[in-house]
Scaffold this motif. Structure first.
Motif, PDB file in Angstrom:
ATOM      1  N   LYS A   1      -9.393  -6.090 -33.807  1.00  0.00           N
ATOM      2  CA  LYS A   1      -9.054  -4.477 -34.575  1.00  0.00           C
ATOM      3  C   LYS A   1     -10.425  -3.990 -33.226  1.00  0.00           C
TER       4      LYS A   1
ATOM      5  N   LEU B   1     -12.970   0.765 -39.619  1.00  0.00           N
ATOM      6  CA  LEU B   1     -13.481  -0.474 -39.657  1.00  0.00           C
ATOM      7  C   LEU B   1     -14.630  -0.734 -40.757  1.00  0.00           C
TER       8      LEU B   1
ATOM      9  N   ARG C   1     -11.288  -9.482 -37.355  1.00  0.00           N
ATOM     10  CA  ARG C   1     -11.579  -8.511 -36.938  1.00  0.00           C
ATOM     11  C   ARG C   1     -12.491  -7.962 -35.609  1.00  0.00           C
TER      12      ARG C   1
END
Length: 348
Positions: free
Chosen positions: A269, A287, A266
């Motif tokens: 990202k 997200l 994550r």
């Protein structure tokens, strides 16, 4: 064999069931109020919907939070499996009901900044919240290990830390597997500081990925810039580790955890989206629903550094990458304005 009660059915806590069950132990997986679907799906299909893996067919029992006291009865170990966002919930609701004779092992990585800039780790925070006459063995896991790859049985080297080496050896005996290798350390400050910081710096390194591939994602990923940011991140983490009072050897954990986080997950990202030119708000919207602990630790660490600078303990110019990440998150700075020249040094 042992009974392990895991509070929080997150990805890492659930992935630990693989080595635990293989060693003949029983895992009682207890969901938080946010984990109801995970527990229901696990109970009916044996599948973990966020880990996206089948959990071991035998050796796992599933409990909703209402049955937590039943899940604790007769347990030999309790695992804190919540994310950093659930720490206060765990402190308020679970810590008081863990019996003194059951050691706690936390998978949660992160730190809290005090008003004077001092950073404390989660084991220290847990201890500060215990009632005065309660003596609970609090231990934690640090090191470069993603939940997906642990579940896939890729070789992983982690460190269990705590105050009592015999307790740590007992925990190692429960979880060590041919693919899950465990070092032990009584340097709790060092281990926990080392692994907490990596999320903030993994976001910083990932900016280079986004800058290379561009807004439309058609560019080619470069590695020189990533390596430069990686090295600066290690330098800053080493300095923070020393300030926290941790042993310098723990920088190996920082660097290893930084490496694995940059390559997937994550934090990569969010850093990549910011580097591509999306605003922080736009990136967070893309997200939406994803737990981003990197945002929390970057904000807390930068805030702590600024407070320590006010007291003359550190100089702000010693942490240019951290402060750049914080300025992106909290002050609307452009990710592209990486302070490259601030990373240059002269050694005599």
């Amino acid at each position: 064999m042992k009974i392990i009660t895991t509070i929080g059915a997150g990805q890492m806590a659930s992935a630990l069931s693989f080595p635990a069950v293989e060693n003949g132990n029983t895992v009682r997986l207890v969901g938080t109020p946010l984990d109801r679907d995970i527990i229901n799906t696990g109970k009916s299909k044996g599948f973990h919907p966020t880990l996206k893996r089948q959990l071991p067919e035998n050796g796992i029992e599933y409990y909703q939070i209402e049955d937590v006291e039943r899940a604790l009865k007769g347990a030999d170990v309790v695992i804190c499996g919540v994310s950093s966002f659930g720490i206060d919930w765990f402190v308020d609701n679970i810590l008081p009901i863990i019996p003194e004779d059951i050691p706690l092992l936390s998978v949660t990585k992160g730190m809290l900044d005090m008003e004077d800039g001092t950073m404390i780790n989660y084991p220290e925070y847990f201890e500060s919240k215990l009632v005065s006459n309660k003596n609970l063995s609090i231990n934690a896991i640090g090191g470069p290990c993603t939940s997906y790859e642990l579940a896939d049985k890729d070789h992983s080297l982690v460190t269990f830390c705590g105050k009592n080496i015999e307790t740590l050896r007992m925990l190692k005996n429960i979880f060590e597997a041919p693919y899950y290798h465990i070092s032990l350390s009584t340097d709790v400050k060092g281990v926990e500081c080392a692994v907490a910081l990596k999320n903030a710096y993994a976001l910083g390194v990932s900016l280079a990925i986004g800058l290379a591939i561009g807004r439309d994602g058609s560019g080619i990923e470069h590695y020189n810039s990533q390596a430069g940011l990686f090295g600066q991140g290690v330098r800053e983490m080493k300095h923070l580790l020393k300030i926290a009072g941790g042993g310098e050897d723990n920088i190996v954990l920082s660097a290893g955890d930084l490496y694995v986080t940059v390559f997937g997950g994550r934090t990569r990202k969010i850093g990549t989206l910011l580097g591509r030119g999306f605003s922080f708000e736009e990136a967070m919207e893309q997200l939406k629903g994803v737990t981003l602990e990197s945002i929390v630790i970057a904000t807390r660490t930068a805030r702590g550094v600024r407070h320590m600078a006010e007291r003359g303990i550190v100089k702000l110019e010693e942490f240019p990458l951290l402060l750049h990440v914080d300025n992106i998150i909290n002050s609307g700075a452009s990710a592209a304005d990486i302070p490259w020249q601030s990373f240059e040094t002269e050694k005599f």
